[in-house]
Design a protein around this motif. Structure first.
Motif, PDB file in Angstrom:
ATOM      1  N   ALA A 222       2.668 -26.054  12.996  1.00 20.03           N
ATOM      2  CA  ALA A 222       1.811 -27.224  12.802  1.00 20.03           C
ATOM      3  C   ALA A 222       1.889 -28.154  14.008  1.00 20.03           C
ATOM      4  CB  ALA A 222       2.221 -27.972  11.530  1.00 20.03           C
ATOM      5  N   ALA A 223       3.078 -28.278  14.608  1.00 22.74           N
ATOM      6  CA  ALA A 223       3.217 -29.112  15.808  1.00 22.74           C
ATOM      7  C   ALA A 223       2.379 -28.555  16.948  1.00 22.74           C
ATOM      8  CB  ALA A 223       4.685 -29.200  16.211  1.00 22.74           C
ATOM      9  N   GLY A 224       2.371 -27.225  17.107  1.00 19.57           N
ATOM     10  CA  GLY A 224       1.553 -26.615  18.149  1.00 19.57           C
ATOM     11  C   GLY A 224       0.066 -26.845  17.920  1.00 19.57           C
ATOM     12  N   GLN A 225      -0.370 -26.731  16.667  1.00 21.46           N
ATOM     13  CA  GLN A 225      -1.787 -26.962  16.354  1.00 21.46           C
ATOM     14  C   GLN A 225      -2.165 -28.418  16.601  1.00 21.46           C
ATOM     15  OE1 GLN A 225      -1.861 -25.614  12.300  1.00 21.46           O
ATOM     16  NE2 GLN A 225      -2.287 -23.472  12.863  1.00 21.46           N
ATOM     17  N   LEU A 226      -1.253 -29.326  16.272  1.00 14.95           N
ATOM     18  CA  LEU A 226      -1.522 -30.740  16.519  1.00 14.95           C
ATOM     19  C   LEU A 226      -1.619 -31.020  18.015  1.00 14.95           C
ATOM     20  CD1 LEU A 226      -1.811 -33.623  15.390  1.00 14.95           C
ATOM     21  CD2 LEU A 226       0.675 -33.827  15.519  1.00 14.95           C
ATOM     22  N   ASN A 227      -0.705 -30.445  18.791  1.00  8.75           N
ATOM     23  CA  ASN A 227      -0.752 -30.626  20.246  1.00  8.75           C
ATOM     24  C   ASN A 227      -2.059 -30.082  20.821  1.00  8.75           C
ATOM     25  OD1 ASN A 227       1.760 -31.818  20.345  1.00  8.75           O
ATOM     26  ND2 ASN A 227       2.844 -29.908  20.720  1.00  8.75           N
ATOM     27  N   GLY A 228      -2.469 -28.909  20.334  1.00  7.10           N
ATOM     28  CA  GLY A 228      -3.715 -28.335  20.822  1.00  7.10           C
ATOM     29  C   GLY A 228      -4.906 -29.223  20.530  1.00  7.10           C
ATOM     30  N   HIS A 229      -4.941 -29.783  19.326  1.00  2.04           N
ATOM     31  CA  HIS A 229      -6.054 -30.666  18.966  1.00  2.04           C
ATOM     32  C   HIS A 229      -6.047 -31.927  19.830  1.00  2.04           C
ATOM     33  CE1 HIS A 229      -8.970 -32.843  16.539  1.00  2.04           C
ATOM     34  NE2 HIS A 229      -8.107 -33.830  16.409  1.00  2.04           N
ATOM     35  N   VAL A 230      -4.871 -32.530  20.016  1.00  4.50           N
ATOM     36  CA  VAL A 230      -4.788 -33.750  20.828  1.00  4.50           C
ATOM     37  C   VAL A 230      -5.199 -33.458  22.265  1.00  4.50           C
ATOM     38  CG1 VAL A 230      -3.179 -35.448  21.774  1.00  4.50           C
ATOM     39  CG2 VAL A 230      -3.038 -34.821  19.373  1.00  4.50           C
ATOM     40  N   GLU A 231      -4.761 -32.306  22.797  1.00  3.94           N
ATOM     41  CA  GLU A 231      -5.140 -31.926  24.160  1.00  3.94           C
ATOM     42  C   GLU A 231      -6.658 -31.799  24.287  1.00  3.94           C
ATOM     43  OE1 GLU A 231      -4.989 -30.574  28.122  1.00  3.94           O
ATOM     44  OE2 GLU A 231      -3.374 -31.417  26.908  1.00  3.94           O
ATOM     45  N   ASP A 232      -7.278 -31.143  23.318  1.00  2.00           N
ATOM     46  CA  ASP A 232      -8.727 -30.969  23.358  1.00  2.00           C
ATOM     47  C   ASP A 232      -9.455 -32.310  23.267  1.00  2.00           C
ATOM     48  OD1 ASP A 232      -8.391 -28.263  23.546  1.00  2.00           O
ATOM     49  OD2 ASP A 232      -8.701 -27.872  21.403  1.00  2.00           O
ATOM     50  N   ILE A 233      -9.025 -33.148  22.347  1.00  2.00           N
ATOM     51  CA  ILE A 233      -9.700 -34.425  22.144  1.00  2.00           C
ATOM     52  C   ILE A 233      -9.495 -35.350  23.337  1.00  2.00           C
ATOM     53  CG2 ILE A 233      -9.770 -36.499  20.704  1.00  2.00           C
ATOM     54  CD1 ILE A 233     -11.120 -34.011  19.534  1.00  2.00           C
ATOM     55  N   TYR A 234      -8.296 -35.353  23.887  1.00  2.00           N
ATOM     56  CA  TYR A 234      -8.031 -36.244  25.023  1.00  2.00           C
ATOM     57  C   TYR A 234      -8.812 -35.804  26.256  1.00  2.00           C
ATOM     58  CZ  TYR A 234      -5.571 -38.856  28.621  1.00  2.00           C
ATOM     59  OH  TYR A 234      -5.277 -39.675  29.677  1.00  2.00           O
ATOM     60  N   GLN A 246     -15.848 -39.425  16.633  1.00  2.00           N
ATOM     61  CA  GLN A 246     -14.497 -39.959  16.414  1.00  2.00           C
ATOM     62  C   GLN A 246     -14.025 -39.780  14.983  1.00  2.00           C
ATOM     63  OE1 GLN A 246     -17.080 -41.582  17.927  1.00  2.00           O
ATOM     64  NE2 GLN A 246     -16.342 -43.188  19.321  1.00  2.00           N
ATOM     65  N   PRO A 247     -14.877 -40.015  13.961  1.00  2.00           N
ATOM     66  CA  PRO A 247     -14.383 -39.820  12.586  1.00  2.00           C
ATOM     67  C   PRO A 247     -13.940 -38.390  12.320  1.00  2.00           C
ATOM     68  CG  PRO A 247     -16.384 -41.128  12.582  1.00  2.00           C
ATOM     69  CD  PRO A 247     -16.231 -40.608  13.973  1.00  2.00           C
ATOM     70  N   GLU A 248     -14.735 -37.404  12.792  1.00  2.00           N
ATOM     71  CA  GLU A 248     -14.354 -36.013  12.571  1.00  2.00           C
ATOM     72  C   GLU A 248     -13.077 -35.659  13.323  1.00  2.00           C
ATOM     73  OE1 GLU A 248     -17.293 -37.115  13.289  1.00  2.00           O
ATOM     74  OE2 GLU A 248     -18.671 -36.410  11.725  1.00  2.00           O
ATOM     75  N   ALA A 249     -12.969 -36.147  14.579  1.00  2.00           N
ATOM     76  CA  ALA A 249     -11.759 -35.881  15.361  1.00  2.00           C
ATOM     77  C   ALA A 249     -10.538 -36.507  14.704  1.00  2.00           C
ATOM     78  CB  ALA A 249     -11.928 -36.412  16.784  1.00  2.00           C
ATOM     79  N   THR A 250     -10.728 -37.730  14.189  1.00  2.00           N
ATOM     80  CA  THR A 250      -9.614 -38.400  13.517  1.00  2.00           C
ATOM     81  C   THR A 250      -9.240 -37.674  12.232  1.00  2.00           C
ATOM     82  OG1 THR A 250     -10.341 -40.526  14.420  1.00  2.00           O
ATOM     83  CG2 THR A 250      -8.846 -40.584  12.530  1.00  2.00           C
ATOM     84  N   ALA A 251     -10.247 -37.198  11.497  1.00  2.00           N
ATOM     85  CA  ALA A 251      -9.965 -36.474  10.245  1.00  2.00           C
ATOM     86  C   ALA A 251      -9.202 -35.181  10.533  1.00  2.00           C
ATOM     87  CB  ALA A 251     -11.271 -36.169   9.516  1.00  2.00           C
TER      88      ALA A 251
END
Length: 614
Positions: A222-234, A246-251
């Motif tokens: 789950a930590a890896g998936q979270l990092n991947g999402h943050v990397e993509d969004i940033y 932003q709402p979808e990214a935040t969700a």
């Protein structure tokens, strides 16, 4: 992973063993001190002039048989009090033994920390080297944040786990063995009593480990998936805001974050059950030792100091059993991270360079594709039976719709991917028989996506050529029409490009990458939409500079903007991995797919508005 540090590990084991010996010797010495004090107090209770045997006989005669049994196990002299000299000698020995134990324990901790840090340093280097050997297909299919998470978070977690547990892994088993030996020495019946609870401790630890292990694995996934999402969004935050996502990214972030919290909580909660469970079982053992020990003192089978030593040994025994169980749970997290890192280390690497290599004599830049076949997946045909020949110094433009195979063709030429059939030759030499370093040393590439690293502008331009002189860097900048930008910067070529790239526009960053390719002075030049981010005026200037620099070089230009390829010697029109047309700009305008592409971009209807694609 620890094998290269076996010498230091041996030292750590020896230091730990010495510290354990000092630790287990302490309670026995303290028991002697207690016996000295208690013996002195008993001695004062009886008149001088008689011996110990007479005192015991008198107690039995007077009907105090239980007291006689108890004092029979105590060394005392009737009429004499506490021997403070003997007590002082025992206490000094105890202090020295504990000091030696502390020193050896400190040295063991220092050695273990050295082992861990060296191992983590070596592991990071192995992962970095592995990333350099991975094929482009792995990096294309993996989420960038996930890969970075393994390189950073998982290795950090593994290092912290080892740092916290290595000394305990070495010390706890040795302490358990040492304490058990001393307990058997002092009173083997009480040692057996203390061992009664060990199977229960093992069973409880095993049950908890079964629950915690999978949770830790899920936590780091789950930590890896979270990092991947943050990397993509940033990295794409501008697009996220531009499209109002932003709402979808935040969700999505909350979903990954909640998964991380849930799995982390369950893993940590399961692990947190170890300490109280082991403490409860240890207290049961302590009670059993106290009851049975008290009965043995009353029976004269052991001294008060011996029982006091056994109390300490029982506590040490329970603590180290608990510590070993706790370490086992902590290792579950480290093992989960190590599995993720090891999965990366065991990933299939790109095919090694041939043992017998060939090189073109004097590179001229002739490129030949002979019946090349390639598919990303076997069930999705892409390039089938592709053949063409490019003479030295020619400029080849490659056009076609999205997915036609244009970039794939360049990837095959650079051996980012390997052809599955056919041959690609440079000056008659099969690229599969060349080392990748030599092949890529013949080429210079400018991609649509710019990449600049933290360093000076001069260092970024000279990145493709180690021996580039300042004059060559300046010449490359002039050729790419970058010199006017450099003059406006405070430190010129020594201006440092920071994280936000000092506010450079997309076109200015692209000019730096073009200058980098010019500085490399390649035989083959590859331009993949290299001028897409440059304004029209600068594009025209760069095209003129390219026309001069491309003389004597073979150039491949991938372009969607047909204005950039009018002067190409050959234009290849690709569709579904095949060359459907080829010729010059004027020849291809006579009809066919190229003309339709051209009219889609430049046709204007009578009203002056852009016409629909034909």
């Amino acid at each position: 992973m620890l094998r290269p540090e076996r010498r230091l590990l041996t030292r750590a084991v020896l230091f730990t063993a010495g510290s354990v010996l000092a630790t287990v010797a302490g309670p026995l010495l303290m028991g002697k001190a207690v016996d000295t004090i208690f013996g002195g107090m008993i001695g004062l209770s009886f008149p001088a002039g008689i011996d110990k045997a007479a005192v015991i006989d008198r107690l039995r005669t007077d009907g105090h048989g239980s007291i006689a049994n108890m004092v029979s196990a105590i060394d005392f002299r009737p009429g004499h009090g506490i021997d403070f000299g003997a007590l002082a000698r025992v206490l000094i020995v105890v202090a020295v033994v504990y000091a030696i134990g502390w020193l050896l324990g400190t040295m063991a901790g220092w050695t273990a920390a050295t082992v861990v840090q060296r191992s983590m340093h070596r592991l990071r280097e192995q992962v970095q080297a592995k990333l350099a050997r991975l094929p482009l297909s792995y990096l294309d299919s993996a989420q960038r944040g996930e890969v970075l998470g393994r390189l950073t978070n998982d290795i950090d977690n593994l290092g912290q786990t080892m740092q916290q547990t290595l000394s305990q892994v070495l010390g706890a088993p040795l302490t358990i063995v040492g304490v058990l030996a001393m307990m058997l020495w002092v009173s083997w019946p009480l040692a057996l009593v203390a061992l009664v609870t060990v199977p229960l401790s093992g069973y409880v630890a095993r049950v908890i480990a079964r629950r915690a292990g999978p949770r830790y694995a899920a936590q780091w996934l789950a930590a890896g998936q979270l990092n991947g999402h943050v990397e993509d969004i940033y990295s794409g935050h501008a697009l996220v805001k531009a499209f109002g996502r932003q709402p979808e990214a935040t969700a999505t972030f909350h979903t990954h974050n909640r998964a991380l919290v849930d799995n982390g909580f369950r893993a940590e909660f399961a692990s947190s059950l170890v300490q109280p469970s082991m403490m409860f079982i240890g207290n049961l053992s302590y009670v059993l030792v106290a009851v049975v020990g008290g009965l043995r003192i009353a029976a004269g089978a052991m001294s008060l100091g011996g029982l006091q030593a056994l109390f300490q040994y029982s506590r040490l025994f329970s603590q180290n059993i608990s510590q070993l169980a706790t370490v086992t749970q902590m290792l579950q997290s480290g093992v989960a991270s190590f599995d993720r890192v090891n999965e990366l280390l065991e990933a299939a690497e790109e095919e090694p360079d041939p043992t017998v290599t060939a090189e073109p004599g004097t590179p001229r830049g002739r490129v030949t594709f002979e019946r090349v076949r390639f598919r990303y997946t076997e069930d999705a045909p892409l390039i089938e039976d592709l053949s063409f020949d490019v003479r030295p110094g020619q400029t080849v433009a490659i056009v076609g719709p999205t997915g036609a195979g244009k970039t794939t063709l360049v990837n095959l030429l650079m051996r980012f991917y390997e052809v599955q059939a056919g041959h690609i030759r440079i000056d008659g030499v099969d690229t599969a028989t060349m080392t990748r370093a030599r092949l890529r040393g013949l080429t210079g590439m400018v991609l649509q996506d710019t990449w600049l690293f933290g360093g000076t502008i001069a260092e970024n331009i000279a990145y493709g050529r180690d021996d580039a002189t300042p004059e060559q860097v300046a010449a490359a900048a002039r050729a790419a029409h970058l010199e006017h930008l450099v003059r406006t910067l405070p430190d010129g070529y020594d201006t440092v490009i920071d994280d936000d790239e000092m506010g450079l526009s997309a076109g200015e960053k692209q000019l730096i990458t073009i200058a980098r390719a010019f500085a490399a002075d390649p035989v083959i030049l590859i331009l993949d939409e290299a001028t897409s981010a440059i304004d029209v005026r600068t594009e025209l200037l760069v095209q003129r500079a390219m026309a001069d620099l491309q003389r004597g070089r073979t150039s491949f230009v991938i372009a969607h903007r047909l204005s950039t390829i009018r002067d190409a010697d050959i234009i290849l029109v690709m569709d579904q991995g095949r060359i459907v047309e080829q010729g010059t700009h004027d020849e291809l305008l006579q009809g066919g797919g190229y003309r339709r592409l051209y009219e889609a971009q430049f046709a204007v209807d009578r009203s002056g508005t852009a016409g629909a694609p034909v």
